[in-house]
Motif scaffolding. Structure first.
Motif, PDB file in Angstrom:
ATOM      1  N   PRO A  81       1.622   6.476  -0.546  1.00 20.60           N
ATOM      2  CA  PRO A  81       0.700   5.621  -0.951  1.00 20.60           C
ATOM      3  C   PRO A  81       0.945   5.244  -2.012  1.00 20.60           C
ATOM      4  O   PRO A  81       1.943   6.287  -3.441  1.00 20.60           O
ATOM      5  CB  PRO A  81      -0.223   5.734  -1.125  1.00 20.60           C
ATOM      6  CG  PRO A  81      -0.317   7.374  -0.732  1.00 20.60           C
ATOM      7  CD  PRO A  81       0.912   7.940  -0.419  1.00 20.60           C
ATOM      8  N   LYS A 131       0.744  -0.975  -0.280  1.00 16.21           N
ATOM      9  CA  LYS A 131      -0.545  -0.010   0.033  1.00 16.21           C
ATOM     10  C   LYS A 131       0.827   1.257  -0.023  1.00 16.21           C
ATOM     11  O   LYS A 131       0.678   2.335  -0.515  1.00 16.21           O
ATOM     12  CB  LYS A 131      -1.313  -0.374   1.562  1.00 16.21           C
ATOM     13  CG  LYS A 131      -1.857  -1.185   1.242  1.00 16.21           C
ATOM     14  CD  LYS A 131      -2.901  -0.835   2.568  1.00 16.21           C
ATOM     15  CE  LYS A 131      -3.407   0.053   3.007  1.00 16.21           C
ATOM     16  NZ  LYS A 131      -3.967  -1.009   4.310  1.00 16.21           N
ATOM     17  N   TYR A 132       2.084   0.806   0.921  1.00 17.62           N
ATOM     18  CA  TYR A 132       2.953   2.255   1.034  1.00 17.62           C
ATOM     19  C   TYR A 132       4.619   2.115   0.652  1.00 17.62           C
ATOM     20  O   TYR A 132       4.824   1.101  -0.218  1.00 17.62           O
ATOM     21  CB  TYR A 132       3.086   3.289   2.465  1.00 17.62           C
ATOM     22  CG  TYR A 132       1.385   2.961   2.623  1.00 17.62           C
ATOM     23  CD1 TYR A 132       0.921   3.998   2.194  1.00 17.62           C
ATOM     24  CD2 TYR A 132       0.910   2.370   3.386  1.00 17.62           C
ATOM     25  CE1 TYR A 132      -0.584   3.890   2.480  1.00 17.62           C
ATOM     26  CE2 TYR A 132      -0.016   1.802   4.495  1.00 17.62           C
ATOM     27  CZ  TYR A 132      -1.017   2.856   4.021  1.00 17.62           C
ATOM     28  OH  TYR A 132      -2.270   2.670   4.953  1.00 17.62           O
TER      29      TYR A 132
END
Length: 484
Positions: free
Chosen positions: A190, A171-172
């Motif tokens: 992100p 996600k990041y």
């Protein structure tokens, strides 16, 4: 006996060199022993070319053996200093002393997409043995973590990235950079900020540019053969062999980028070829569609293209000159060889005394290789997202690369303006200004520097660019026996 012009040129070169050396020394002093050794490395790489060009202005020509000897001695000295640099204590080498500005830390913004629950989990990846976070600041759509780096940058980045992936998946993205003060900083963003794949419209544009470049390469080949393809299209078959030679160089350049990128699992966009009426093509723009792990990979991909295309071009020139004889296809005024220091010198070495004639008969491979060298050299200019700009960014970091890029672009445009007889540089400068002037985005680990070998290779590539684009002065050409 030197005339007044040669004397002033010699003095100007010495003054410029002295100013650069003093400026570099003053910039290095605040960083202690580490800074001084780094400065000495730049001096030993600069010295052979200062000696060579200074001797030229004095009317003394150093032959190829002398040049190679100077380069070898310079590289050996560079490696020795590099070893001394690595042998400094950990407290000296933990953080690179040359500030490499990655991002301007902005004021906190209210738009933060990382949920508080994720943020609390992410804070747990930091520790006293990797990166000791002391402050968290909201930044764009993510966060900045200020703190202290407690290990080798690449190792720390790998450990933090692995912990982050186990906690929240993909996600990041975690960036290890230096802030405006030159201190290690972690930035978390992100994955929506990742480079985006090429769209259908962009693919169609790439195809249109490919067709246009095929047309301009055929037109260039026709002009070399003495006819205008678009006025006499029935002779297109005559232009195909030379055009194919040019496309061999362009294709190998792009394949060099692609091969190294695939080896490092980096996705590249389709090449956007840039047509040129004068030289067939300016090369191609290729975007990164993946985040780069570190500056070393940025260098490898950027270097691979011009290294491949440049070596093939150089080989074609040498073969072409060796095959040249009385009655070869192309008849070129000998003054034409004064347009490039590198090509003129190679022609003198291979063709010898025949270079003093008014017209030189050369094999077609000579001109194909020459065009390839010019295209390679234009892409090696240390500006923005050109191959040369990416290499400079990889070697020196973003802050220094930004300054070099701006300076080089200004010089390019000034040279193009004061030399309107040759519009190639002006067209190329305008294209760069609108399309390629920005630096490449930061790597995930922007702190770790490239090794000495890559730094030397990058500087040699930049020297090849200068040797290709800088012309021979009439007086030097006369001493070398180039032209009547």
């Amino acid at each position: 006996m030197l005339n007044s012009s040669e004397t002033s040129t010699f003095i100007t070169i010495l003054i410029i060199a002295l100013v650069i050396l003093i400026w570099g020394y003053n910039r290095s002093r605040p960083f202690g022993k580490l800074g001084i050794i780094s400065w000495l490395q730049s001096v030993v790489l600069f010295a052979p070319w200062l000696i060579f060009f200074s001797f030229l202005t004095l009317g003394i020509y150093i032959n190829i053996i002398g040049i190679l000897l100077l380069l070898v001695l310079s590289i050996i000295a560079y490696m020795i200093l590099g070893r001394s640099l690595r042998n400094l204590g950990p407290e000296e080498t933990l953080i690179p002393k040359q500030p490499q500005e990655i991002v301007e830390l902005e004021t906190p913004t209210p738009t933060v997409t990382i949920p508080e629950a994720d943020l609390q989990s992410i804070r747990g990846i930091f520790g006293i043995d990797t990166f000791f976070a002391t402050e968290t600041i909201s930044y764009q759509e993510g966060f900045i973590f200020k703190g202290n780096l407690r290990g080798e940058p690449q190792t720390v980045h790998n450990q933090l990235s692995e912990k982050l992936k186990k906690l929240v998946g993909e996600k990041y993205r975690l960036f290890l950079v230096e802030n405006g003060e030159g201190k290690p900083t972690v930035i978390l963003l992100p994955n929506s900020r990742d480079p985006q794949p090429t769209t259908l419209a962009q693919k169609n544009l790439a195809l249109a540019l490919l067709v246009a470049t095929i047309a301009t390469s055929l037109e260039t080949a026709g002009l070399l053969l003495g006819f205008d393809l678009f006025s006499d299209f029935g002779r297109y078959a005559e232009a195909i062999p030379i055009s194919l030679g040019l496309w061999l160089i362009l294709g190998m350049h792009e394949l060099g980028h692609l091969f190294v990128a695939k080896r490092h699992h980096i996705r590249l966009s389709l090449p956007f070829f840039l047509p040129s009426w004068q030289i067939g093509s300016f090369g191609a723009i290729t975007r990164f569609e993946s985040l780069l792990p570190n500056r070393q990979i940025l260098f490898d991909i950027a270097f691979a293209g011009p290294a491949t295309g440049g070596l093939i071009s150089l080989l074609l020139i040498i073969i072409g000159l060796l095959l040249s004889h009385q009655g070869s296809l192309f008849q070129i005024p000998s003054q034409f060889f004064q347009g490039s220091f590198l090509v003129g010198t190679l022609a003198k070495i291979i063709l010898g005394s025949s270079m003093s004639q008014q017209v030189i008969d050369v094999h077609p491979l000579t001109l194909i290789g020459w065009l390839g060298l010019v295209i390679t050299a234009l892409n090696l200019l240390p500006i923005g997202q050109l191959d040369g700009g990416r290499m400079v960014q990889a070697i020196y970091g973003r802050k220094i690369a930004r300054r070099i890029s701006l300076t080089s672009l200004i010089i390019l445009l000034l040279v193009a303006i004061i030399n309107p007889a040759n519009p190639i540089l002006l067209y190329w400068g305008i294209l760069i200004l609108f399309l390629q002037r920005e630096l490449e985005r930061p790597s995930l680990n922007e702190i770790s520097e490239v090794d000495d070998t890559r730094a030397v290779l990058g500087l040699l590539a930049l020297l090849l660019m200068l040797a290709t684009l800088i012309p021979l002065s009439p007086s030097l050409a006369g001493r070398l026996g180039i032209g009547s």
